[in-house]
Design a protein around this motif. Structure first.
Motif, short mmCIF file in Angstrom:
data_model
loop_
_atom_site.label_atom_id
_atom_site.label_comp_id
_atom_site.label_asym_id
_atom_site.label_seq_id
_atom_site.Cartn_x
_atom_site.Cartn_y
_atom_site.Cartn_z
N VAL A 88 44.10 24.68 -45.63
CA VAL A 88 42.93 24.66 -44.21
C VAL A 88 43.54 23.69 -43.78
N PHE A 89 43.00 24.01 -41.78
CA PHE A 89 43.48 23.74 -40.76
C PHE A 89 41.85 23.94 -39.52
N ASP A 90 41.89 22.38 -39.26
CA ASP A 90 40.89 22.07 -37.95
C ASP A 90 40.69 24.10 -37.35
N ASP A 91 41.62 24.40 -36.38
CA ASP A 91 42.18 24.74 -36.01
C ASP A 91 42.83 25.85 -36.44
N VAL A 92 42.69 27.14 -37.14
CA VAL A 92 43.27 27.82 -37.96
C VAL A 92 44.12 28.90 -36.19
N GLU A 93 44.28 29.37 -35.70
CA GLU A 93 44.40 29.63 -34.87
C GLU A 93 45.69 29.40 -33.91
N LYS A 97 49.71 30.15 -35.43
CA LYS A 97 50.83 29.87 -33.83
C LYS A 97 52.36 29.04 -34.07
N GLU A 98 51.51 27.70 -35.01
CA GLU A 98 52.67 26.70 -34.70
C GLU A 98 53.97 26.77 -36.67
N LEU A 99 52.99 27.12 -37.20
CA LEU A 99 53.68 27.98 -38.22
C LEU A 99 54.82 29.33 -38.21
N LEU A 100 53.84 29.49 -37.41
CA LEU A 100 55.41 31.34 -37.31
C LEU A 100 56.04 30.92 -36.54
N GLU A 101 55.94 29.45 -34.98
CA GLU A 101 57.01 28.98 -34.73
C GLU A 101 58.10 28.60 -35.33
N MET A 102 57.29 27.62 -36.87
CA MET A 102 58.58 27.01 -37.62
C MET A 102 59.28 27.95 -38.43
N GLY A 103 58.99 28.68 -38.41
CA GLY A 103 59.89 30.22 -39.45
C GLY A 103 59.29 31.10 -40.19
N ALA A 104 57.79 30.29 -40.36
CA ALA A 104 56.42 31.86 -40.93
C ALA A 104 56.88 32.74 -40.37
N GLY A 113 40.37 40.24 -44.85
CA GLY A 113 39.79 40.69 -44.05
C GLY A 113 39.51 39.00 -43.19
N THR A 114 38.63 38.41 -42.48
CA THR A 114 38.07 37.57 -41.57
C THR A 114 38.15 36.29 -42.06
N TYR A 115 38.29 36.42 -43.57
CA TYR A 115 38.51 35.22 -44.24
C TYR A 115 39.82 34.58 -44.86
N TRP A 116 40.62 35.02 -44.55
CA TRP A 116 41.97 34.18 -44.70
C TRP A 116 42.94 35.43 -44.26
N THR A 117 43.89 34.58 -44.09
CA THR A 117 45.42 34.96 -43.51
C THR A 117 46.62 34.92 -44.70
N VAL A 118 47.17 35.37 -44.51
CA VAL A 118 48.43 35.95 -45.57
C VAL A 118 49.86 35.81 -44.90
N SER A 123 60.68 30.86 -46.88
CA SER A 123 61.47 31.25 -48.35
C SER A 123 61.07 33.23 -48.63
N GLY A 124 60.38 32.99 -47.67
CA GLY A 124 60.02 34.47 -48.64
C GLY A 124 58.39 34.77 -49.55
N GLN A 125 58.03 33.96 -49.51
CA GLN A 125 56.66 33.10 -50.45
C GLN A 125 55.18 32.92 -49.46
N PRO A 126 54.20 33.73 -49.79
CA PRO A 126 53.42 34.20 -49.23
C PRO A 126 52.51 32.54 -49.67
N PHE A 127 51.75 32.06 -48.64
CA PHE A 127 50.53 31.32 -48.65
C PHE A 127 49.17 31.96 -47.60
N CYS A 128 47.81 30.86 -48.04
CA CYS A 128 46.68 31.55 -46.93
C CYS A 128 47.10 30.04 -45.95
N ILE A 129 45.96 30.14 -45.05
CA ILE A 129 45.89 29.63 -44.62
C ILE A 129 44.48 29.92 -43.94
#
Length: 133
Positions: A88-93, A97-104, A113-118, A123-129
């Motif tokens: 969970v993040f206060d500013d999920v958007e 962006k930062e997680l994608l820049e870090m290699g996700a 849908g609009t509830y969470w993003t995978v 390493s290729g393992q899914p996680f949700c934000i």
């Protein structure tokens, strides 16, 4: 009451650690430590003295990441996952962006849908934000 267990159980455990494997445990430990606002604080050697596991503490829990040359990422969503992590993040958007820049990476399949993003970690393992609504 029929079927009621009246014996007292000695079981009342607490999870000490969340452990994951990856081809590069250090890379994955650094990724998740950064996502949780901390740094890797411990390393553990294998039987030859080489660093093989990397740990940090966040929010009262220990996270441990092992290096495994034979690790293969799950083929998601085709394969079911034994477990995954949700953050969970206060500013999920901004976090996305930062997680994608870090290699996700962000897979096309987004069942939340609009509830969470995978996302997929390095390493290729899914996680949700999630946002902290």
């Amino acid at each position: 009451m029929p079927g009621k267990n009246t014996q007292t159980s000695a079981l009342s455990g607490t999870i000490m650690c969340h452990a994951m494997w990856a081809r590069d445990g250090r890379e994955l430990a650094d990724f998740y430590a950064t996502a949780l606002g901390t740094k890797v604080s411990q390393t553990y050697p294998d039987e030859h003295g080489n660093e093989a596991a990397f740990a940090f503490h966040a929010n009262g829990a220990m996270y441990l990441f092992y290096s495994s040359a034979s690790y293969t990422a799950p083929v998601w969503p085709e394969q079911e996952l034994p477990f995954h992590m949700d953050f969970v993040f206060d500013d999920v958007e901004a976090a996305e962006k930062e997680l994608l820049e870090m290699g996700a990476t962000k897979p096309d399949h987004q069942p939340g849908g609009t509830y969470w993003t995978v996302l997929l970690d390095p390493s290729g393992q899914p996680f949700c934000i999630h946002g902290s609504h």
